[in-house]
Write an enzyme that holds these catalytic residues in place. Structure first.
Site, short mmCIF file in Angstrom:
data_model
loop_
_atom_site.label_atom_id
_atom_site.label_comp_id
_atom_site.label_asym_id
_atom_site.label_seq_id
_atom_site.Cartn_x
_atom_site.Cartn_y
_atom_site.Cartn_z
N ASN A 140 0.87 -1.18 0.00
CA ASN A 140 0.00 0.00 0.00
C ASN A 140 0.91 1.23 0.00
OD1 ASN A 140 -1.80 2.04 0.45
ND2 ASN A 140 -2.40 1.37 2.51
N LYS A 192 0.13 4.26 -0.27
CA LYS A 192 -0.49 5.45 0.36
C LYS A 192 -0.26 6.69 -0.51
CE LYS A 192 -0.03 3.08 4.75
NZ LYS A 192 0.14 3.11 6.20
N HIS A 229 -9.24 1.12 5.13
CA HIS A 229 -7.96 1.37 5.79
C HIS A 229 -8.16 2.31 6.99
CE1 HIS A 229 -3.85 2.48 6.59
NE2 HIS A 229 -3.51 1.39 5.92
N GLU A 246 -6.49 4.70 8.04
CA GLU A 246 -6.27 6.13 7.74
C GLU A 246 -7.52 6.73 7.09
OE1 GLU A 246 -2.65 5.41 5.61
OE2 GLU A 246 -1.71 4.82 7.48
N GLU A 274 -5.12 -4.94 10.56
CA GLU A 274 -4.06 -3.94 10.77
C GLU A 274 -4.33 -3.21 12.09
OE1 GLU A 274 -2.10 -2.70 6.81
OE2 GLU A 274 -3.89 -1.48 7.04
N GLY A 316 2.84 2.22 10.81
CA GLY A 316 3.79 3.32 10.65
C GLY A 316 4.49 3.71 11.94
N SER A 336 3.80 -2.21 10.24
CA SER A 336 5.26 -2.26 10.44
C SER A 336 5.89 -3.60 10.09
CB SER A 336 5.62 -1.84 11.87
OG SER A 336 5.20 -0.50 12.11
P1 13P Z 1 3.34 0.34 7.63
O1 13P Z 1 3.85 -0.97 7.03
O2 13P Z 1 4.07 1.52 7.14
O3 13P Z 1 3.23 0.24 9.11
O4 13P Z 1 1.83 0.50 7.08
C1 13P Z 1 0.95 -0.56 7.17
C2 13P Z 1 -0.27 -0.20 6.42
O5 13P Z 1 -0.99 0.70 6.80
C3 13P Z 1 -0.57 -0.94 5.18
O6 13P Z 1 -1.84 -0.65 4.73
#
Ligand code: 13P
Length: 249
Positions: free
Chosen positions: A9, A11, A94, A96, A166, A172, A212
């Site tokens: 992803n 982003k 997601h 976010e 997740e 992150g 992560s």
């Molecule tokens: P990170 O791997 O940067 O923690 O992000 C995970 C994520 O949100 C994948 O959709």
């Protein structure tokens, strides 16, 4: 056997030329695992990514879409728009999107239905926040996210659903769920799906872990029996790291 999947992803990262460079770098990597590989660049770069990976086994997928077929939704993208550029899979839910764009379970239920109505597959994301885990509410939160957004579906629809657990506190942050925490939650998710749709559906749905995942921890997380792959953020932006993760499965 469940499909093993590693999805990147991206982003809101990578402009047009950076996307080209990263795709070139990904194309030069060799895959030694049998995982299905997906990447999700941002909307504006989807057509060029699809074209560049036309003869590759890497699938280009979208990060989001709207729940309506079309209409007065300025700034939004529909399922049929994605289909028209050969995108057949979309990430929905997601954390976010939930946190910064106020997406609710009810919105997501509509988005999932709209994707399936357009013969798209869905990578459905969900997971608890830190406070939920601190107060031992993580299973209750995850169960309600699944119930509210997915339990209107028919059993057959799950052929087109991939689940991505997740935990928000691991996204992150550099902090991952331990392999045991991931396994416990994935087993709980499978049990929750089984209680509504039966063992056959539960045993065949792929459940990815996200939060992560890095080259150094992927193998241990993926070794757990109910973890069928990963949804990768930061580490998917480096071709070497991403393919180390792909090949760790
Ligand atoms: P990170 O791997 O940067 O923690 O992000 C995970 C994520 O949100 C994948 O959709």
């Amino acid at each position: 056997m469940r499909t093993k999947i590693v999805a990147g992803n991206w982003k809101m990262n990578m402009n047009f030329s950076e996307t080209k460079d990263l795709i070139n770098a990904l194309s030069a990597q060799s895959q030694t695992s049998d995982a299905k590989v997906m990447i999700a660049p941002t909307y504006t770069n989807l057509p060029s990514a699809v074209e560049a990976l036309e003869n590759s086994s890497i699938e280009v997928i979208a990060q989001n879409m709207h729940f309506a077929e079309n209409g007065a939704y300025t700034g939004e993208i529909s399922a049929s728009m994605l289909k028209s550029i050969d995108i057949s899979t979309v990430i929905l839910g997601h954390s976010e999107r939930r946190a910064y764009f106020n997406e609710t379970d009810a919105d997501l239920a509509k988005k999932v239905s709209q994707a399936l109505a357009n013969e798209m597959a869905v990578v459905f994301c969900f997971g608890e926040e830190l406070e939920d885990r601190k107060s031992s509410q993580e299973e209750a939160v995850v169960k309600s996210q699944l119930k509210n957004a997915l339990f209107h579906l028919e059993a057959d629809d799950f052929k087109h659903i991939v689940l991505a657990y997740e935990p928000v506190w691991a996204i992150g942050t550099g902090e991952t769920a331990s392999p045991e925490q991931a396994q416990d939650m994935h087993a709980f998710i499978r049990k929750t799906i089984a209680s509504k749709y039966g063992d056959e559906v539960a045993d065949s749905v792929s459940i990815l872990y996200g939060g992560s995942v890095k080259p150094g921890n992927a193998q241990e997380i993926f070794s757990k029996p109910d973890v069928d792959g990963g949804l990768i953020g930061g580490a998917s932006l480096k071709a070497d790291d991403f393919f180390t993760i792909v090949n760790a499965i």
